[in-house]
Scaffold this active site. Structure first.
Site, PDB file in Angstrom:
ATOM      1  N   GLN A   1     -10.528   8.755  -6.686  1.00 57.79           N
ATOM      2  CA  GLN A   1      -9.346   8.586  -7.546  1.00 57.79           C
ATOM      3  C   GLN A   1      -8.076   8.611  -6.688  1.00 57.79           C
ATOM      4  O   GLN A   1      -7.208   7.745  -6.802  1.00 57.79           O
ATOM      5  CB  GLN A   1      -9.317   9.722  -8.587  1.00 57.79           C
ATOM      6  CG  GLN A   1      -7.963   9.953  -9.230  1.00 57.79           C
ATOM      7  CD  GLN A   1      -7.989  10.973 -10.353  1.00 57.79           C
ATOM      8  OE1 GLN A   1      -8.684  10.773 -11.340  1.00 57.79           O
ATOM      9  NE2 GLN A   1      -7.225  12.038 -10.253  1.00 57.79           N
TER      10      GLN A   1
ATOM     11  N   HIS B   1      -5.849  24.788 -15.118  1.00 57.58           N
ATOM     12  CA  HIS B   1      -6.537  25.891 -14.440  1.00 57.58           C
ATOM     13  C   HIS B   1      -5.876  26.116 -13.084  1.00 57.58           C
ATOM     14  O   HIS B   1      -4.859  25.472 -12.764  1.00 57.58           O
ATOM     15  CB  HIS B   1      -8.026  25.564 -14.293  1.00 57.58           C
ATOM     16  CG  HIS B   1      -8.281  24.210 -13.681  1.00 57.58           C
ATOM     17  ND1 HIS B   1      -8.036  23.923 -12.357  1.00 57.58           N
ATOM     18  CD2 HIS B   1      -8.721  23.049 -14.233  1.00 57.58           C
ATOM     19  CE1 HIS B   1      -8.347  22.670 -12.112  1.00 57.58           C
ATOM     20  NE2 HIS B   1      -8.756  22.100 -13.241  1.00 57.58           N
TER      21      HIS B   1
ATOM     22  N   GLY C   1      -6.604  25.225 -10.177  1.00 56.48           N
ATOM     23  CA  GLY C   1      -6.489  24.031  -9.322  1.00 56.48           C
ATOM     24  C   GLY C   1      -5.157  23.340  -9.596  1.00 56.48           C
ATOM     25  O   GLY C   1      -4.414  22.980  -8.678  1.00 56.48           O
ATOM     26  N   HIS C   2      -4.834  23.174 -10.896  1.00 53.27           N
ATOM     27  CA  HIS C   2      -3.530  22.575 -11.248  1.00 53.27           C
ATOM     28  C   HIS C   2      -2.397  23.457 -10.731  1.00 53.27           C
ATOM     29  O   HIS C   2      -1.356  22.964 -10.309  1.00 53.27           O
ATOM     30  CB  HIS C   2      -3.378  22.454 -12.771  1.00 53.27           C
ATOM     31  CG  HIS C   2      -4.315  21.478 -13.407  1.00 53.27           C
ATOM     32  ND1 HIS C   2      -5.396  21.865 -14.147  1.00 53.27           N
ATOM     33  CD2 HIS C   2      -4.314  20.123 -13.414  1.00 53.27           C
ATOM     34  CE1 HIS C   2      -6.038  20.793 -14.594  1.00 53.27           C
ATOM     35  NE2 HIS C   2      -5.410  19.717 -14.165  1.00 53.27           N
TER      36      HIS C   2
ATOM     37  N   LYS D   1      -9.888  16.903  -4.541  1.00 50.17           N
ATOM     38  CA  LYS D   1     -11.233  17.000  -5.124  1.00 50.17           C
ATOM     39  C   LYS D   1     -11.685  15.657  -5.708  1.00 50.17           C
ATOM     40  O   LYS D   1     -12.823  15.248  -5.544  1.00 50.17           O
ATOM     41  CB  LYS D   1     -11.228  18.063  -6.216  1.00 50.17           C
ATOM     42  CG  LYS D   1     -12.486  18.110  -7.019  1.00 50.17           C
ATOM     43  CD  LYS D   1     -12.467  19.279  -7.966  1.00 50.17           C
ATOM     44  CE  LYS D   1     -13.601  19.191  -8.935  1.00 50.17           C
ATOM     45  NZ  LYS D   1     -13.297  18.283 -10.057  1.00 50.17           N
TER      46      LYS D   1
ATOM     47  N   GLY E   1      -5.089  16.182  -6.741  1.00 51.97           N
ATOM     48  CA  GLY E   1      -6.056  17.010  -6.017  1.00 51.97           C
ATOM     49  C   GLY E   1      -6.980  16.147  -5.174  1.00 51.97           C
ATOM     50  O   GLY E   1      -7.428  15.080  -5.614  1.00 51.97           O
TER      51      GLY E   1
HETATM   52  O1  PAF Z   1      -7.191  13.835 -12.430  1.00 49.99           O
HETATM   53  C1  PAF Z   1      -6.733  13.862 -13.591  1.00 49.99           C
HETATM   54  O2  PAF Z   1      -6.435  14.915 -14.156  1.00 49.99           O
HETATM   55  C2  PAF Z   1      -6.540  12.550 -14.340  1.00 49.99           C
HETATM   56  O3  PAF Z   1      -7.471  11.589 -13.942  1.00 49.99           O
HETATM   57  C3  PAF Z   1      -5.101  11.983 -14.206  1.00 49.99           C
HETATM   58  C4  PAF Z   1      -4.776  11.661 -12.773  1.00 49.99           C
HETATM   59  C5  PAF Z   1      -4.105  12.983 -14.762  1.00 49.99           C
HETATM   60  C6  PAF Z   1      -4.988  10.687 -15.017  1.00 49.99           C
HETATM   61  O4  PAF Z   1      -5.210  10.911 -16.374  1.00 49.99           O
END
Ligand code: PAF
Length: 257
Positions: free
Chosen positions: A151, A31, A33-34, A147, A145
């Site tokens: 992570q 999307h 964001g990517h 967001k 991200g």
């Molecule tokens: O944020 C994500 O889309 C996923 O957690 C990632 C970092 C690609 C790992 O699968």
């Protein structure tokens, strides 16, 4: 756009490529964001690789994994249009040849907060796949991200702790014009659900005390998974129409946006 269809090809690219290689890992379901992550990677590197890999070990239930929007054809078109050089679509059997992962990364800090607590094992699964992808491809820079705050923080700590040579680049959260953070899961919301997601984003950044926010969310039938404050930010995970959305706001900006 070239398709890296085996792990061996990705490893070979990492071993032989002499320019600067940017990497955007994803679960697919791409999307806008990517798009922000990819656009930045394209500006900052000679070549950009995007991986599409629905990592089974980061989903806490089979139901969640199976309901994740899979859009391979659309994703490939999207990447081609953006001018991405290479797409990497590893198979589950290449990444986890013995079905179950034989080794996993288990983070130690922050296990009792946010998604680490709400989705036990999820972030271990994320760290495991990110480590594997970074070790295989050895990109100069990898983009994530902001967001997914926890992570990102844990990935930065892991890269530092394991002496990986990839620079982790944090990309600010991209929002729809109504203020909703872009997420693959947004596509599962009905128009009514999307309105609630707009309200969730508005309340998160406007209601100054957390108990007031909790009451507001409940009164609008928005189910709270967690509502917590850490790292000078307010974090929330909620369910709207059964779809789990996360978002956060810096505490010193609440009420002023
Ligand atoms: O944020 C994500 O889309 C996923 O957690 C990632 C970092 C690609 C790992 O699968």
């Amino acid at each position: 756009m070239i398709k890296l269809s085996s792990l061996a090809e990705a490893i070979e690219l990492g071993r032989t490529y002499s320019g600067s290689l940017g990497f955007v890992p994803s679960l697919g379901g791409l999307h806008q964001g990517h798009q922000k992550l990819i656009e930045q990677a394209l500006v900052e590197n000679d070549e950009v690789v995007v991986s599409l890999f629905l990592n089974p070990i980061q989903f806490d239930s089979k139901k969640d994994l199976e309901s994740y929007p899979g859009t391979l054809e659309a994703d490939l078109k999207f990447l081609k249009k953006l001018g991405v050089h290479k797409v990497w679509t590893p198979g589950v059997d290449e990444i986890y040849p013995k079905t179950k992962p034989q080794f996993i990364v288990q983070h130690q800090e922050y296990r009792e907060i946010l998604c680490a607590k709400a989705r036990p094992g999820h972030l271990d699964g994320v760290l495991t796949i990110v480590l594997k992808l970074l070790l295989a491809l050895k990109p100069n820079k990898a983009y994530f991200g902001e967001k997914d705050f926890l992570q990102l923080r844990l990935i930065e700590d892991m890269v530092h702790d394991f002496y990986l040579q990839t620079e982790i680049i944090e990309v600010p959260t991209h929002r729809t014009k109504e203020g909703v953070a872009y997420s693959t899961r947004n596509s599962k919301l009905s128009p009514e659900g999307y309105k609630k997601a707009v309200l969730f984003a508005e309340l998160l950044r406007s209601v100054s005390d957390i108990s007031g926010l909790e009451k507001e969310l409940i009164s609008h039938n928005i189910e709270i998974d967690y509502l917590e404050e850490h790292f000078k930010n307010r974090f929330a995970a909620v369910f709207i129409e059964g779809v789990r959305l996360i978002d956060h706001q810096e505490l010193n900006q609440i009420g002023s946006l």
